[in-house]
Design a protein around this motif. Structure first.
Motif, mmCIF file in Angstrom:
data_model
loop_
_atom_site.group_PDB
_atom_site.id
_atom_site.type_symbol
_atom_site.label_atom_id
_atom_site.label_comp_id
_atom_site.label_asym_id
_atom_site.label_seq_id
_atom_site.Cartn_x
_atom_site.Cartn_y
_atom_site.Cartn_z
ATOM 1 N N ASP A 63 -6.246 -7.233 3.222
ATOM 2 C CA ASP A 63 -4.929 -7.569 3.753
ATOM 3 C C ASP A 63 -4.277 -8.700 2.976
ATOM 4 N N GLN A 90 -0.073 -6.055 5.823
ATOM 5 C CA GLN A 90 -1.035 -5.037 6.243
ATOM 6 C C GLN A 90 -1.077 -3.938 5.193
ATOM 7 N N GLY A 149 -3.312 -0.910 4.813
ATOM 8 C CA GLY A 149 -4.271 0.143 5.100
ATOM 9 C C GLY A 149 -5.681 -0.392 5.290
ATOM 10 N N GLU A 150 -6.623 0.291 4.653
ATOM 11 C CA GLU A 150 -8.024 -0.109 4.752
ATOM 12 C C GLU A 150 -8.399 -1.161 3.713
ATOM 13 N N GLY A 151 -7.465 -1.456 2.797
ATOM 14 C CA GLY A 151 -7.758 -2.424 1.749
ATOM 15 C C GLY A 151 -7.633 -3.856 2.220
ATOM 16 N N ASP A 167 -3.409 -2.920 -2.771
ATOM 17 C CA ASP A 167 -3.966 -3.794 -1.730
ATOM 18 C C ASP A 167 -4.301 -5.148 -2.328
ATOM 19 N N ASP A 213 0.796 -1.222 0.000
ATOM 20 C CA ASP A 213 0.000 0.000 0.000
ATOM 21 C C ASP A 213 0.833 1.279 0.000
#
Length: 213
Positions: free
Chosen positions: A69, A63, A65-67, A37, A11
């Motif tokens: 995993d 990891q 972010g918000e995307g 992601d 990311d």
């Protein structure tokens, strides 16, 4: 011999740029695509496969972010009989390593590894071999050889949820088990870690690098 076609999934644009520059400097490795992601990595793999331009190795962060995993993406890639996935991350806890291995990752390397080690890991993954950073291999062997009781994969997962501040009810819902089962797991966890409460269990698990800080 054809170059090994690599998809980078991370990311951080700066990290991807650095990895691309490093890998592109190695003979026999061609970075053909990048993803921010796991979901984007899956989309790119599907698109390239449709075009008849497959990928030989996916270099995957954990990891993102918000995307999606890296563990989830790895599992979906392997379930779809996709290319080998080589994890490249900063995390070396039991929870991360075991989750990646269970998801079907072909290797697990740390981002501070020497470039030549990462190059060799890419070649190993492309050849269908396992590639583990020495630190990761040592932790896995330690779990096997350590006479002290190790937490099971489920117990490690549960401790990770404890560290997020989740209640027994929330953990039960997250893991699709009963609250009674959660309580039973906690008894076993406390016994194995030599503690008698949640806070101490989380603290010891972090000290032993079972879960992330």
């Amino acid at each position: 011999m054809n170059d090994i076609r690599v998809l980078l999934a991370d990311d951080h644009p700066v990290v991807r740029a650095g990895l691309r520059a490093m890998l592109s400097g190695f003979e026999g490795i061609d970075v053909v695509a990048e993803a921010a992601d796991g979901a984007e990595a899956l989309e790119i793999l599907h698109r390239l496969e449709t075009l008849g331009e497959g990928v030989d190795v996916v270099l995957m962060d954990l990891q993102m972010g918000e995307g999606m995993d890296g563990v989830t993406a790895t599992r979906r890639i392997r379930d779809a009989s996709g290319p080998p996935v080589l994890i490249l991350t900063t995390y070396d806890t039991d929870a991360d390593i075991l989750a990646a291995v269970e998801a079907g990752a072909s290797g697990y390397m740390l981002k501070d590894a020497e470039p030549a080690k990462i190059q060799q890991a890419v070649h190993s993954a492309a050849a269908g071999q396992t590639a583990l950073a020495p630190e990761v291999a040592a932790r896995l062997m330690g779990r096997i050889q350590n006479p002290e009781p190790n937490l099971s994969n489920r117990e490690i997962q549960l401790v990770g949820l404890l560290a997020k501040g989740m209640s027994n009810r929330a953990i039960a819902k997250e893991l699709f088990i009963s609250e009674a089962t959660v309580k039973t797991h906690l008894v076993h966890i406390y016994d194995k870690l030599g503690v008698d409460n949640r806070t101490a269990a989380i603290s010891v698990a972090r000290e032993r690098r079972i879960i992330r800080d």
